[in-house]
Design an enzyme around this catalytic site. Sequence first.
Site, PDB file in Angstrom:
ATOM      1  N   LYS A 164       0.845  -1.198   0.000  1.00  0.00           N
ATOM      2  CA  LYS A 164       0.000   0.000   0.000  1.00  0.00           C
ATOM      3  C   LYS A 164       0.880   1.248   0.000  1.00  0.00           C
ATOM      4  O   LYS A 164       1.774   1.385   0.841  1.00  0.00           O
ATOM      5  CB  LYS A 164      -0.916  -0.008   1.223  1.00  0.00           C
ATOM      6  CG  LYS A 164      -1.835  -1.219   1.295  1.00  0.00           C
ATOM      7  CD  LYS A 164      -2.612  -1.284   2.591  1.00  0.00           C
ATOM      8  CE  LYS A 164      -1.707  -1.489   3.788  1.00  0.00           C
ATOM      9  NZ  LYS A 164      -2.460  -1.810   5.025  1.00  0.00           N
ATOM     10  N   THR A 197      -8.161   9.759   7.727  1.00  0.00           N
ATOM     11  CA  THR A 197      -7.569   8.565   7.118  1.00  0.00           C
ATOM     12  C   THR A 197      -7.412   7.413   8.107  1.00  0.00           C
ATOM     13  O   THR A 197      -6.773   6.415   7.790  1.00  0.00           O
ATOM     14  CB  THR A 197      -6.186   8.910   6.545  1.00  0.00           C
ATOM     15  OG1 THR A 197      -5.361   9.453   7.588  1.00  0.00           O
ATOM     16  CG2 THR A 197      -6.303   9.924   5.423  1.00  0.00           C
ATOM     17  N   GLY A 199      -7.899   4.140   9.789  1.00  0.00           N
ATOM     18  CA  GLY A 199      -8.553   2.875   9.454  1.00  0.00           C
ATOM     19  C   GLY A 199      -8.515   2.497   7.992  1.00  0.00           C
ATOM     20  O   GLY A 199      -9.158   1.526   7.586  1.00  0.00           O
ATOM     21  N   THR A 200      -7.754   3.223   7.172  1.00  0.00           N
ATOM     22  CA  THR A 200      -7.717   2.896   5.741  1.00  0.00           C
ATOM     23  C   THR A 200      -7.153   1.500   5.501  1.00  0.00           C
ATOM     24  O   THR A 200      -7.688   0.742   4.691  1.00  0.00           O
ATOM     25  CB  THR A 200      -6.872   3.924   4.971  1.00  0.00           C
ATOM     26  OG1 THR A 200      -5.623   4.116   5.643  1.00  0.00           O
ATOM     27  CG2 THR A 200      -7.595   5.265   4.877  1.00  0.00           C
ATOM     28  N   GLY A 201      -6.079   1.160   6.194  1.00  0.00           N
ATOM     29  CA  GLY A 201      -5.471  -0.151   5.993  1.00  0.00           C
ATOM     30  C   GLY A 201      -6.364  -1.285   6.456  1.00  0.00           C
ATOM     31  O   GLY A 201      -6.509  -2.305   5.767  1.00  0.00           O
ATOM     32  N   CYS A 202      -6.980  -1.117   7.622  1.00  0.00           N
ATOM     33  CA  CYS A 202      -7.910  -2.133   8.129  1.00  0.00           C
ATOM     34  C   CYS A 202      -9.054  -2.352   7.144  1.00  0.00           C
ATOM     35  O   CYS A 202      -9.432  -3.482   6.827  1.00  0.00           O
ATOM     36  CB  CYS A 202      -8.485  -1.694   9.474  1.00  0.00           C
ATOM     37  SG  CYS A 202      -7.281  -1.338  10.756  1.00  0.00           S
TER      38      CYS A 202
END
Length: 381
Positions: A164, A197, A199-202
Amino acid sequence: MNSDGKPVRVLIIAGSDSGGGAGIQADIKTVTMLGGHAMTAITAITAQNTLGVDAVHMVPTDMVIDQIASVVSDIGVDAVKIGMIGNAGTAHAVADSLAELSCPIVFDPVMVATSGAVLADADTISAFERLMRLATITTPNLPELEALGGKSALLARHIPLLIKGGHSDDDLIVDELHLAEEQCVSWSDERIATRSTHGTGCTLATAIATGLGQGMDLVPAIERARLFVRLALHDAPGLGQGHGPMGHQSVREDAMVAGPSLNQVTVGCRDYGASVDFYRTLGLQQIVDSPENGYARFEMPNGVTFSVHQHDACSTSTVVYFESKRLDAWVGELLSLGYLFDQMPQDESWGWREARLLDPAGNIVCLYSAGENRRYPAWRI
């Protein structure tokens, strides 16, 4: 839906976020919005908000494993998402408990929160090796990738990666899928200007897991997950004083469905101003105002859009729009059935890809793909 016609069952192994922006809370919202059933094995309880993590309480390893066993033994699992683990002992125990499952596993190696708080120590990171080998795909951001040894080292160990790019300093975010050293697919999009932003990865990893559990191939599952994240960023509610939560609850179903969906109609008009006033009076929210082109677009509460376009011969200017993320394949199938197109798929200056044909009655039908540009064009007002 799974093969039985029931919602896909997604087991989330991760920590809780008291602020609701990341972790278990973001994961549950993501699975629910994508039509799945979310189940959880909570690894840690955190006291946190948009400014940072104030405290972390680890759930005992035995309790984490008991949660997993309870879900697996009764409800069953179609896909697993692993997020924050917390310690090396839990990481090894989770790997043991998942070894017998035959469903897709997405591992998001959470080490540092958006606020900068460290959520995994060196021993835990070392134990991630077993989880990466079990996973269908591992989804590190750039700092996590380096902490895991770097791209070359992981690919040499045959670890499938989705890298990412959101932590880069570039305005263009590039995400890279590496299934082997010489096999790479990449996606790039302009960075969305927002501080919400958290929590974008979760969210991305959980959306991928949900798609895989629903039977999607990896690349389409990633593409839908990326779109889900970007729409949630666009719709962020602006809560808190720091890195706020995204707007999962505002992502509309019409942007996520797998097949064609009727979601826009353009009607002709002779008097632009009068038509705009009329539809605004009806209660429609105007999102595009282009009087020099005689074009206005409105949005409904469910995300469907409606447009008026000024024409001298407005009775022949109505266009019905059907959207699909697989536009080109759809057109190819229709061509093979003998349908003729006035316009083959082409990229338009307003950010859509369109093809046009006539129905048997002579009405104009536009088949198109717009993604986030349908509701969030560069000229949105």
